[in-house]
Write an enzyme that holds these catalytic residues in place. Structure first.
Site, PDB file in Angstrom:
ATOM      1  N   TYR A 199      61.300  10.582  32.196  1.00 43.06           N
ATOM      2  CA  TYR A 199      61.278  11.133  33.546  1.00 43.06           C
ATOM      3  C   TYR A 199      62.529  10.683  34.318  1.00 43.06           C
ATOM      4  O   TYR A 199      63.195  11.496  34.967  1.00 43.06           O
ATOM      5  CB  TYR A 199      60.010  10.701  34.286  1.00 43.06           C
ATOM      6  CG  TYR A 199      59.936  11.258  35.686  1.00 43.06           C
ATOM      7  CD1 TYR A 199      59.443  12.533  35.916  1.00 43.06           C
ATOM      8  CD2 TYR A 199      60.379  10.520  36.780  1.00 43.06           C
ATOM      9  CE1 TYR A 199      59.388  13.061  37.196  1.00 43.06           C
ATOM     10  CE2 TYR A 199      60.333  11.041  38.052  1.00 43.06           C
ATOM     11  CZ  TYR A 199      59.830  12.307  38.258  1.00 43.06           C
ATOM     12  OH  TYR A 199      59.793  12.819  39.533  1.00 43.06           O
ATOM     13  N   GLU A 225      53.365  20.882  39.946  1.00 44.37           N
ATOM     14  CA  GLU A 225      53.506  19.747  40.857  1.00 44.37           C
ATOM     15  C   GLU A 225      52.178  19.229  41.391  1.00 44.37           C
ATOM     16  O   GLU A 225      52.149  18.189  42.046  1.00 44.37           O
ATOM     17  CB  GLU A 225      54.428  20.124  42.024  1.00 44.37           C
ATOM     18  CG  GLU A 225      55.844  20.429  41.594  1.00 44.37           C
ATOM     19  CD  GLU A 225      56.528  19.249  40.899  1.00 44.37           C
ATOM     20  OE1 GLU A 225      56.313  18.082  41.303  1.00 44.37           O
ATOM     21  OE2 GLU A 225      57.275  19.492  39.946  1.00 44.37           O
TER      22      GLU A 225
END
Length: 171
Positions: free
Chosen positions: A119, A77
């Site tokens: 995504y 992340e």
């Protein structure tokens, strides 16, 4: 540790490709809205949560993650570079109460960002898999996405869901 996923990590397949985690429940984060304005390392829009003063809310998934696996997720992340770590209170959709959870909050945001189709597919797959409200899923479906200029990356991402990448290139 309890982590609140509101973007691509809602998808069990996506998260499992990164780290092992145990599903806890689905949850609601009140007074926030979902935005795809976090600038990813691939220059596409990724999910972020933004405080909102209206009746907005973000739905997501609570995962239990072992501390040693959380460090791996932090690297994926971009903790401290792309995202900060915040502690928030979310409400369980099953009516079991409230949870204190960790969530990633974007640091590198830009107006006009659009996610890649793969995504957006991860986000929708996770939302559908965990039975998030139909109106919330429809709102995500309306987000304009762009085709990834890297077809190999697109194919790698789509294989997580057992999808033939050609079927969803323009999704």
């Amino acid at each position: 540790m309890l982590c609140f996923a509101y973007g691509s990590n809602m998808s069990t397949q996506r998260l499992a490709a990164r780290i092992p985690a145990r599903f806890v429940t689905t949850a609601l984060l009140p007074a926030y809205r979902l935005a795809f304005h976090q600038q990813g390392g691939d220059d596409s829009g990724k999910c972020d949560i933004v405080p909102a003063s209206d009746q907005s809310a973000v739905y997501g998934v609570i995962w239990e993650v072992a501390s040693h696996h959380k460090l791996t997720l932090d690297r994926y992340e971009g903790l401290d570079v792309a995202y900060d770590e915040n502690w928030l209170t979310v409400t369980d959709l099953a009516g079991e109460g409230q949870f204190e959870v960790q969530a990633y909050v974007g640091k590198i945001t830009s107006i006009g960002m659009r996610p890649y189709t793969w995504y957006k597919h991860h986000v929708l797959a996770g939302a559908r898999e965990h039975g998030l409200p139909a109106a919330y899923i429809r709102a995500i479906e309306r987000i304009e996405a762009q085709i990834d200029p890297d077809p190999e990356r697109h194919a790698r991402e789509m294989v997580l869901h057992g999808q033939d990448e050609s079927l969803v290139r323009g999704a």
